[in-house]
Motif scaffolding. Structure first.
Motif, PDB file in Angstrom:
ATOM      1  N   THR A  55       6.272  -2.257  10.664  1.00 16.75           N
ATOM      2  CA  THR A  55       6.092  -3.454   9.831  1.00 16.75           C
ATOM      3  C   THR A  55       5.057  -4.426  10.405  1.00 16.75           C
ATOM      4  N   THR A  56       4.703  -4.268  11.679  1.00 13.77           N
ATOM      5  CA  THR A  56       3.722  -5.172  12.292  1.00 13.77           C
ATOM      6  C   THR A  56       2.310  -4.629  12.040  1.00 13.77           C
ATOM      7  N   PRO A  57       1.294  -5.498  12.023  1.00 15.99           N
ATOM      8  CA  PRO A  57      -0.078  -5.017  11.814  1.00 15.99           C
ATOM      9  C   PRO A  57      -0.475  -3.931  12.804  1.00 15.99           C
ATOM     10  N   CYS A 107      -0.911   2.553   4.045  1.00 15.82           N
ATOM     11  CA  CYS A 107      -1.098   1.680   5.220  1.00 15.82           C
ATOM     12  C   CYS A 107      -2.165   0.627   4.958  1.00 15.82           C
ATOM     13  N   LEU A 152      -0.769  -2.009   2.697  1.00 18.28           N
ATOM     14  CA  LEU A 152       0.219  -2.788   3.431  1.00 18.28           C
ATOM     15  C   LEU A 152      -0.465  -3.772   4.390  1.00 18.28           C
ATOM     16  N   LEU A 153      -1.497  -3.315   5.095  1.00 16.33           N
ATOM     17  CA  LEU A 153      -2.213  -4.182   6.032  1.00 16.33           C
ATOM     18  C   LEU A 153      -2.911  -5.336   5.314  1.00 16.33           C
ATOM     19  N   ASN A 183      -1.787  -6.878   2.799  1.00 15.33           N
ATOM     20  CA  ASN A 183      -0.764  -7.845   2.387  1.00 15.33           C
ATOM     21  C   ASN A 183      -0.069  -8.534   3.557  1.00 15.33           C
ATOM     22  N   LEU A 184      -0.237  -7.976   4.766  1.00 14.85           N
ATOM     23  CA  LEU A 184       0.347  -8.610   5.944  1.00 14.85           C
ATOM     24  C   LEU A 184      -0.520  -9.795   6.382  1.00 14.85           C
ATOM     25  N   SER A 229      -6.609  -9.092  14.291  1.00 14.61           N
ATOM     26  CA  SER A 229      -6.381  -7.943  13.402  1.00 14.61           C
ATOM     27  C   SER A 229      -7.602  -7.700  12.512  1.00 14.61           C
TER      28      SER A 229
END
Length: 203
Positions: free
Chosen positions: A15-17, A39, A42-43, A45-46, A52
């Motif tokens: 769940t972490t970047p 992935c 997801l990245l 949206n994080l 990062s």
């Protein structure tokens, strides 16, 4: 392990970047396109940070071939450009970025500066880093820096002429960006007598 779990259950534990990025790298290595796509989305949206964003910018070129991963890289560029928009207050931070990050910031059209001169003055402080880095051929780096310095020394009418030629050649090194404040325009005349007319855009 996360990659295998995704392959069999379409679920990701990370769940972490950093964790998701590691899965993305593994998915690319084993060419699991669906996991790469997942992935990447997801990245995006994080919560993104400078660290990062720089990580996403530094993806090897083969990963950039995937459209979804390209979207992640574009999101990283937008983040850095927005974060360092007021470049005059973030000069030290910008100079501490890797060269790729500096390029993203300096090439942004959204910089809050009065004119190209402000960006030029800031960039001058960083030219040594460009020449000394290993990202470019030293001869090419020196050529580009000298070319930029000579361009800056040209009279305004020659600068406009060079910029127009560059734009027609689809080479945008010298194309003016949009600014929050428009710079002063000065026209020099030799005939019938020497004079200079200054135009201010009061909008």
């Amino acid at each position: 392990m996360d990659l295998l779990k995704f392959i069999y259950s379409n679920v990701l534990s990370a769940t972490t970047p950093t964790g998701v990025f590691d899965v993305l790298m593994a998915a690319d290595k084993f060419e699991v396109a669906s996991c790469m796509r997942y992935c990447s989305l997801l990245l995006q949206n994080l919560l993104m940070t400078t660290e990062s964003a720089l990580l996403y910018l530094d993806l090897p070129s083969n990963k950039l071939m995937a459209d979804d991963v390209q979207l992640l890289t574009n999101a990283a560029k937008k983040f850095l450009a927005a974060h360092f928009m007021d470049i005059t207050n973030f000069q030290e931070e910008v100079f501490s970025l890797p060269l790729l990050g500096i390029e993203v910031v300096l090439s942004s059209d959204d910089l809050q500066v009065a004119s190209e001169d402000a960006v030029y003055d800031i960039a001058l402080k960083n030219l040594r880093k460009v020449i000394m880095c290993n990202d470019f051929d030293p001869e090419l780096a020196s050529k580009l820096v000298i070319e930029a310095l000579f361009y800056k020394e040209e009279a305004p009418n020659w600068q406009r002429s060079i910029a127009a030629e560059a734009e027609n050649a689809l080479h945008h090194c010298y194309v003016q960006r949009a600014y929050k404040y428009r710079p002063v325009k000065a026209l020099h005349f030799e005939m019938p007598r020497q004079q200079c007319i200054i135009y201010l855009d009061l909008k």
